[in-house]
Each structure stands twice: as C-alpha cells, then as structure tokens.
Design an enzyme around this catalytic site. Structure first.
Site, PDB file in Angstrom:
ATOM      1  N   ASN A 166      48.759 -95.697 -10.372  1.00  8.56           N
ATOM      2  CA  ASN A 166      50.044 -95.940  -9.713  1.00  8.56           C
ATOM      3  C   ASN A 166      49.884 -97.209  -8.879  1.00  8.56           C
ATOM      4  O   ASN A 166      49.297 -97.176  -7.803  1.00  8.56           O
ATOM      5  CB  ASN A 166      50.397 -94.726  -8.837  1.00  8.56           C
ATOM      6  CG  ASN A 166      51.636 -94.956  -8.005  1.00  8.56           C
ATOM      7  OD1 ASN A 166      52.355 -95.928  -8.184  1.00  8.56           O
ATOM      8  ND2 ASN A 166      51.890 -94.042  -7.075  1.00  8.56           N
ATOM      9  N   LYS A 207      52.082 -98.845  -7.332  1.00  6.30           N
ATOM     10  CA  LYS A 207      53.011 -98.926  -6.190  1.00  6.30           C
ATOM     11  C   LYS A 207      53.644-100.323  -6.136  1.00  6.30           C
ATOM     12  O   LYS A 207      53.874-100.916  -7.190  1.00  6.30           O
ATOM     13  CB  LYS A 207      52.290 -98.534  -4.894  1.00  6.30           C
ATOM     14  CG  LYS A 207      51.574 -97.185  -5.048  1.00  6.30           C
ATOM     15  CD  LYS A 207      51.102 -96.584  -3.758  1.00  6.30           C
ATOM     16  CE  LYS A 207      50.403 -95.258  -4.045  1.00  6.30           C
ATOM     17  NZ  LYS A 207      50.020 -94.540  -2.840  1.00  6.30           N
ATOM     18  N   HIS A 260      57.062 -88.778  -6.180  1.00  4.70           N
ATOM     19  CA  HIS A 260      55.925 -89.205  -5.361  1.00  4.70           C
ATOM     20  C   HIS A 260      56.281 -89.018  -3.879  1.00  4.70           C
ATOM     21  O   HIS A 260      57.432 -89.206  -3.490  1.00  4.70           O
ATOM     22  CB  HIS A 260      55.588 -90.670  -5.651  1.00  4.70           C
ATOM     23  CG  HIS A 260      54.294 -91.072  -5.044  1.00  4.70           C
ATOM     24  ND1 HIS A 260      54.173 -91.416  -3.725  1.00  4.70           N
ATOM     25  CD2 HIS A 260      53.046 -91.133  -5.561  1.00  4.70           C
ATOM     26  CE1 HIS A 260      52.908 -91.685  -3.464  1.00  4.70           C
ATOM     27  NE2 HIS A 260      52.200 -91.524  -4.557  1.00  4.70           N
ATOM     28  N   GLU A 263      55.917 -90.812  -1.493  1.00  7.72           N
ATOM     29  CA  GLU A 263      56.507 -91.994  -0.863  1.00  7.72           C
ATOM     30  C   GLU A 263      57.997 -92.117  -1.189  1.00  7.72           C
ATOM     31  O   GLU A 263      58.734 -92.797  -0.470  1.00  7.72           O
ATOM     32  CB  GLU A 263      55.726 -93.251  -1.273  1.00  7.72           C
ATOM     33  CG  GLU A 263      54.375 -93.276  -0.568  1.00  7.72           C
ATOM     34  CD  GLU A 263      53.292 -94.065  -1.273  1.00  7.72           C
ATOM     35  OE1 GLU A 263      53.596 -94.822  -2.206  1.00  7.72           O
ATOM     36  OE2 GLU A 263      52.117 -93.901  -0.886  1.00  7.72           O
ATOM     37  N   GLU A 315      49.160 -83.864  -5.120  1.00 10.06           N
ATOM     38  CA  GLU A 315      48.815 -84.957  -4.214  1.00 10.06           C
ATOM     39  C   GLU A 315      49.058 -84.523  -2.769  1.00 10.06           C
ATOM     40  O   GLU A 315      50.170 -84.693  -2.255  1.00 10.06           O
ATOM     41  CB  GLU A 315      49.679 -86.177  -4.527  1.00 10.06           C
ATOM     42  CG  GLU A 315      49.439 -86.762  -5.901  1.00 10.06           C
ATOM     43  CD  GLU A 315      49.646 -88.259  -5.900  1.00 10.06           C
ATOM     44  OE1 GLU A 315      48.746 -88.975  -6.330  1.00 10.06           O
ATOM     45  OE2 GLU A 315      50.703 -88.723  -5.446  1.00 10.06           O
ATOM     46  N   GLY A 360      46.224 -92.572   0.250  1.00 10.17           N
ATOM     47  CA  GLY A 360      46.036 -93.868   0.895  1.00 10.17           C
ATOM     48  C   GLY A 360      45.263 -93.802   2.206  1.00 10.17           C
ATOM     49  O   GLY A 360      45.219 -94.768   2.953  1.00 10.17           O
ATOM     50  N   SER A 385      43.409 -90.644  -2.635  1.00  6.46           N
ATOM     51  CA  SER A 385      42.126 -91.273  -2.306  1.00  6.46           C
ATOM     52  C   SER A 385      41.040 -91.046  -3.362  1.00  6.46           C
ATOM     53  O   SER A 385      39.852 -90.985  -3.033  1.00  6.46           O
ATOM     54  CB  SER A 385      41.640 -90.826  -0.925  1.00  6.46           C
ATOM     55  OG  SER A 385      42.548 -91.267   0.076  1.00  6.46           O
TER      56      SER A 385
END
Ligand code: PGA
Length: 267
Positions: free
Chosen positions: A9, A11, A95, A97, A181, A187, A227
C-alpha cells in the site's frame, strides 16, 4: 491451500516516474518466486505508469479505494469500472486512514475528518460493487489502542467483519481478502506480536465460518498489516492463520518489500 498475498500500500507516495523506478527495481528481486502473489497499490495517478512497468512480471495491480456507485455526480470519486479499465485486480477498502485516521478525531480535526470517515456500511457497499465488477476487495479491519486497552478487540473486529461482509454470498466471501490492521500498529513501528496477530486473524476466519460456512472460511485470505518489515515478516507469515501481509512503509523500498515477498514464498 491458500496462496499468500503480499500487497504494498503505497499510500500518497510515488509520482509516475517514482512508481516506474520502484517497480523496475522490484521485478528482478521477485522474479521466479513461487507460491506467492504480489500486488502493488499506487495512488490513482500512477496506476497506468505502474501497470506499464509491471509488464509481464506477474505482479498484480491494486487501487487504494473505490466508490459504491457506478457513475454520476460524485466529485473526486473513482468507480470500480474505472479501476478495472486501469488494470487493477485488487482494491483496498476501508483502510483505517479512510475510516478516519487512527479511528479517533481530535477537536480541531473533527469537522474535517467527518467528511472522510467511512463506516462499515460504506465499506460493505463498496465491497459489493467492487465484487460485482470483478475486483478483489482487500477489506481492512482492526481496533484502536483505546479499544484494545479496554479489552474490546475481539468484539470490535468481529463486529466490523459482520457488518462489512453483510449480504455477500459465501462464494463472494471466499474470493476476497481481509486485512487485520490494528490501528495502533500502522506506521508506528509497533508491530502486533505474531501470536496475537495469528489469534485475531483466526478469530476473523471463525467469524467468516459462522457467516458463510466452511468453504468460504477455508478459502478467504486473511492478511496482517501494521509495521510489517523485512525483519519481522518471516515470523508473522509463518503463522497458520496469516495468509500474507498488507505493507505500507516497507513497500516503498524494493529491497525491503522483496524480502517480505520472499518470506511468504514457497521456494
Ligand atoms: P505500515 O502501513 O506498514 O506503514 O504500518 C500498513 C498499512 O497502513 O496498510
């Protein structure tokens, strides 16, 4: 036997030129790997450049989001048909985010994040249309740090899975990908301990079993994300319930991403 999937991904990283460079560096490092599927998910603007660079290497293309309507007055949105035409096989949906970063909003950002925050219901609608158009959704779920500390991880994840897969046929569920996730691991460099990641991925499969039966549960691929890097991938990917990884930061470097792909490969 489920074929592991390693999905990168990217991003909001990589221009078209950078995307080409990254894929060109990656191809020689992963050529010949058996028993693993590799996918990269660039920003929309770099999809076609990435596809060109992929060529006949066997790497699959994915997008980072899509929409639940086929077309119309939906400024800024990208439909599944557009992604199929752009050469995508996969699409990430839900996701954390896009659900609203870190699942929480602080006072100053609350109003703005409200517009971006998607819900289990929008994820479900997106997954339905994506599947109808031949895309393979990678549906993301996972708890926040507050939910984990409150001992609510299992309840939250099971609830997300039930709501996101609601109304899908068992054959559709069998073909899709779910990514566990934990929001606190994304991250942050703070990877979920492998045994715990395996346990929650198993819980996700169990939830699928209850909703859609044995065949779907045995076929659906459950990835871990958060991560993952070239040092911790092997331990995570050796776990029986973890069928691959959704990789953010470490997918931006060909060498680290290729090490993760190798850790999932059969030989
Ligand atoms: P990370 O991101 O690997 O950088 O933690 C994972 C993801 O957001 O999918």
């Amino acid at each position: 036997m489920r074929t592991p999937l390693i999905a990168g991904n990217w991003k909001m990283n990589n221009t078209r030129a950078q995307a080409r460079e990254l894929v060109q560096a990656l191809i020689p490092l992963v050529t010949g790997l058996q028993g693993v599927e590799i996918c990269v998910c660039p920003p929309f603007t770099a999809l076609d450049a990435t596809l060109q660079a992929i060529g006949d290497s066997g790497i699959r293309l994915g997008a980072q989001n899509t929409f639940w309507e086929e077309k119309g007055a939906w400024t800024s949105q990208i439909s599944p048909d557009m992604l199929v035409e752009a050469g995508c096989a996969y699409v990430i949906i839900g996701h954390s985010e896009t659900r609203g970063r870190f699942g929480t909003v602080d006072g100053t950002l609350a109003a703005r994040l409200g517009y971006f925050g998607e819900t289990d219901a929008t994820i479900n609608a997106k997954a339905k249309l994506a599947l109808a158009k031949g895309l393979i959704p990678i549906i993301c779920c996972g708890e926040t740090i507050d939910e984990r500390r409150a001992g609510r991880t299992d309840e939250v994840v099971r609830g997300q899975i039930r709501a996101c897969l609601e109304g899908l046929a068992p054959e559709q569920i069998a073909g899709l990908v779910i990514a566990y996730e934990p929001v606190w691991a994304i991250g942050t460099g703070e990877v979920c301990e492998a045994g715990e990641a395996d346990r929650v991925c198993g819980l996700i499969r169990q939830t699928v079993r209850e909703m859609a039966g044995d065949a779907a549960a045995d076929a659906v691929r459950v990835l871990y994300g958060g991560s993952v890097n070239d040092r911790n991938a092997a331990e995570l990917l050796a776990k029986p319930e973890i069928d691959g990884a959704l990789v953010g930061g470490a997918s931006l470097k060909a060498d680290s991403f290729s090490v993760i792909c190798k850790a999932a490969a059969q030989g």
